[in-house]
Design a protein around this motif. Structure first.
Motif, PDB file in Angstrom:
ATOM      1  N   LEU A  88       0.830  -1.210  -0.228  1.00  0.00           N
ATOM      2  CA  LEU A  88      -0.086   0.033   0.024  1.00  0.00           C
ATOM      3  C   LEU A  88       0.845   1.395  -0.078  1.00  0.00           C
ATOM      4  O   LEU A  88       0.447   2.231  -1.058  1.00  0.00           O
ATOM      5  CB  LEU A  88      -0.932  -0.128   1.104  1.00  0.00           C
ATOM      6  CG  LEU A  88      -1.866   1.236   1.270  1.00  0.00           C
ATOM      7  CD1 LEU A  88      -2.764   1.222   0.089  1.00  0.00           C
ATOM      8  CD2 LEU A  88      -2.652   1.068   2.709  1.00  0.00           C
ATOM      9  N   VAL A  89       1.920   1.350   0.785  1.00  0.00           N
ATOM     10  CA  VAL A  89       2.808   2.462   0.963  1.00  0.00           C
ATOM     11  C   VAL A  89       4.253   1.760   1.038  1.00  0.00           C
ATOM     12  O   VAL A  89       4.630   0.474   1.316  1.00  0.00           O
ATOM     13  CB  VAL A  89       2.718   3.366   2.035  1.00  0.00           C
ATOM     14  CG1 VAL A  89       1.495   3.977   1.849  1.00  0.00           C
ATOM     15  CG2 VAL A  89       2.566   2.638   3.346  1.00  0.00           C
ATOM     16  N   GLU A  90       5.201   2.320   0.508  1.00  0.00           N
ATOM     17  CA  GLU A  90       6.642   1.908   0.458  1.00  0.00           C
ATOM     18  C   GLU A  90       7.119   1.255   1.807  1.00  0.00           C
ATOM     19  O   GLU A  90       7.892   0.420   1.699  1.00  0.00           O
ATOM     20  CB  GLU A  90       7.501   3.003   0.078  1.00  0.00           C
ATOM     21  CG  GLU A  90       9.121   2.615  -0.225  1.00  0.00           C
ATOM     22  CD  GLU A  90       9.844   3.799  -0.552  1.00  0.00           C
ATOM     23  OE1 GLU A  90      11.136   3.354  -0.354  1.00  0.00           O
ATOM     24  OE2 GLU A  90       9.545   4.902  -0.665  1.00  0.00           O
ATOM     25  N   CYS A  91       6.731   1.920   2.981  1.00  0.00           N
ATOM     26  CA  CYS A  91       7.145   1.407   4.072  1.00  0.00           C
ATOM     27  C   CYS A  91       6.741  -0.056   4.602  1.00  0.00           C
ATOM     28  O   CYS A  91       7.193  -0.673   5.477  1.00  0.00           O
ATOM     29  CB  CYS A  91       7.119   2.262   5.424  1.00  0.00           C
ATOM     30  SG  CYS A  91       5.369   2.715   5.680  1.00  0.00           S
ATOM     31  N   PHE A  92       5.687  -0.486   3.697  1.00  0.00           N
ATOM     32  CA  PHE A  92       5.182  -1.785   3.913  1.00  0.00           C
ATOM     33  C   PHE A  92       5.804  -2.739   3.224  1.00  0.00           C
ATOM     34  O   PHE A  92       5.663  -4.143   3.323  1.00  0.00           O
ATOM     35  CB  PHE A  92       3.489  -2.030   3.483  1.00  0.00           C
ATOM     36  CG  PHE A  92       2.463  -1.368   4.513  1.00  0.00           C
ATOM     37  CD1 PHE A  92       3.060  -0.784   5.439  1.00  0.00           C
ATOM     38  CD2 PHE A  92       1.250  -1.417   4.217  1.00  0.00           C
ATOM     39  CE1 PHE A  92       2.043  -0.014   6.187  1.00  0.00           C
ATOM     40  CE2 PHE A  92       0.380  -1.032   4.893  1.00  0.00           C
ATOM     41  CZ  PHE A  92       0.868  -0.137   5.986  1.00  0.00           C
ATOM     42  N   LEU A 110      -2.665   2.834   8.581  1.00  0.00           N
ATOM     43  CA  LEU A 110      -2.782   2.447   7.423  1.00  0.00           C
ATOM     44  C   LEU A 110      -2.852   0.898   7.129  1.00  0.00           C
ATOM     45  O   LEU A 110      -3.772   0.242   6.167  1.00  0.00           O
ATOM     46  CB  LEU A 110      -1.569   2.707   6.347  1.00  0.00           C
ATOM     47  CG  LEU A 110      -1.458   4.421   6.117  1.00  0.00           C
ATOM     48  CD1 LEU A 110      -0.031   4.390   5.306  1.00  0.00           C
ATOM     49  CD2 LEU A 110      -2.671   4.633   5.143  1.00  0.00           C
ATOM     50  N   ARG A 111      -2.430   0.309   7.971  1.00  0.00           N
ATOM     51  CA  ARG A 111      -2.570  -1.326   7.894  1.00  0.00           C
ATOM     52  C   ARG A 111      -3.973  -1.642   8.315  1.00  0.00           C
ATOM     53  O   ARG A 111      -4.661  -2.555   7.947  1.00  0.00           O
ATOM     54  CB  ARG A 111      -1.549  -1.864   9.028  1.00  0.00           C
ATOM     55  CG  ARG A 111       0.136  -1.905   8.374  1.00  0.00           C
ATOM     56  CD  ARG A 111       0.701  -3.438   8.975  1.00  0.00           C
ATOM     57  NE  ARG A 111       1.989  -3.333   8.763  1.00  0.00           N
ATOM     58  CZ  ARG A 111       2.474  -3.661   7.424  1.00  0.00           C
ATOM     59  NH1 ARG A 111       1.657  -4.444   6.748  1.00  0.00           N
ATOM     60  NH2 ARG A 111       3.877  -3.830   7.269  1.00  0.00           N
ATOM     61  N   ARG A 112      -4.498  -0.953   9.426  1.00  0.00           N
ATOM     62  CA  ARG A 112      -5.850  -1.152   9.752  1.00  0.00           C
ATOM     63  C   ARG A 112      -6.830  -0.735   8.913  1.00  0.00           C
ATOM     64  O   ARG A 112      -7.689  -1.585   8.539  1.00  0.00           O
ATOM     65  CB  ARG A 112      -6.055  -0.451  11.211  1.00  0.00           C
ATOM     66  CG  ARG A 112      -5.569  -0.938  12.298  1.00  0.00           C
ATOM     67  CD  ARG A 112      -5.961  -0.405  13.574  1.00  0.00           C
ATOM     68  NE  ARG A 112      -5.744   0.785  13.737  1.00  0.00           N
ATOM     69  CZ  ARG A 112      -4.826   1.455  14.394  1.00  0.00           C
ATOM     70  NH1 ARG A 112      -3.624   0.632  14.501  1.00  0.00           N
ATOM     71  NH2 ARG A 112      -4.526   2.752  14.172  1.00  0.00           N
TER      72      ARG A 112
END
Length: 142
Positions: A88-92, A110-112
């Protein structure tokens, strides 16, 4: 949340397969219908086949078909399969580096949110979106 074109076309292909569940669709036929390269559509169908969502058979009368009835295919499962390599985002991602990791409140939220999005899709099946209903166009004519 934004889905990739890969997932978008995967969902469209599944909707098309669900519109005629007893018929095999060739990747060439589906690619032409969607205005997509056959190579790209083949990759989508292969991933869906590896996940057991579709079956494929070569030769005359072959093609791709749903592996089980459309009311047994959860949209969340499809999205998980098709988006499996897309963070979803780079840090994931495994490569994602974040200088504020450990102090960031955004990542958890964002994970939730992503989990809630998929959970909502899990409440719907392919049959819910693919079968024609009164007042809606059929997938085959859309």
């Amino acid at each position: 949340m934004r889905l990739t074109a890969f997932t978008d076309y995967g969902l469209r292909a599944l909707m098309r397969l669900a519109s005629a569940p007893d018929r095999g669709f060739s990747t060439a036929e589906l690619a032409q219908e969607f205005g997509l390269s056959r190579n790209h559509l083949t990759k989508i169908v292969q991933r869906l086949a590896r996940a057991g969502i579709v079956t494929t058979r070569r030769g005359g009368g072959g093609g791709a078909m749903l592996a089980r009835p459309s009311d047994q295919i959860r949209l969340g499962d499809v999205v998980r399969v098709l988006e499996q390599d897309q963070a979803l985002v780079e840090c994931f991602s495994d490569k994602g580096a974040c200088i504020i990791d450990g102090r960031c409140g955004l990542k958890g939220r964002l994970r939730r949110a992503e989990a809630a999005f998929i959970a909502d899709l899990d409440r719907s099946t392919l049959a819910d979106i693919a079968l024609s209903r009164p007042g809606r166009e059929s997938v085959a004519t859309a």
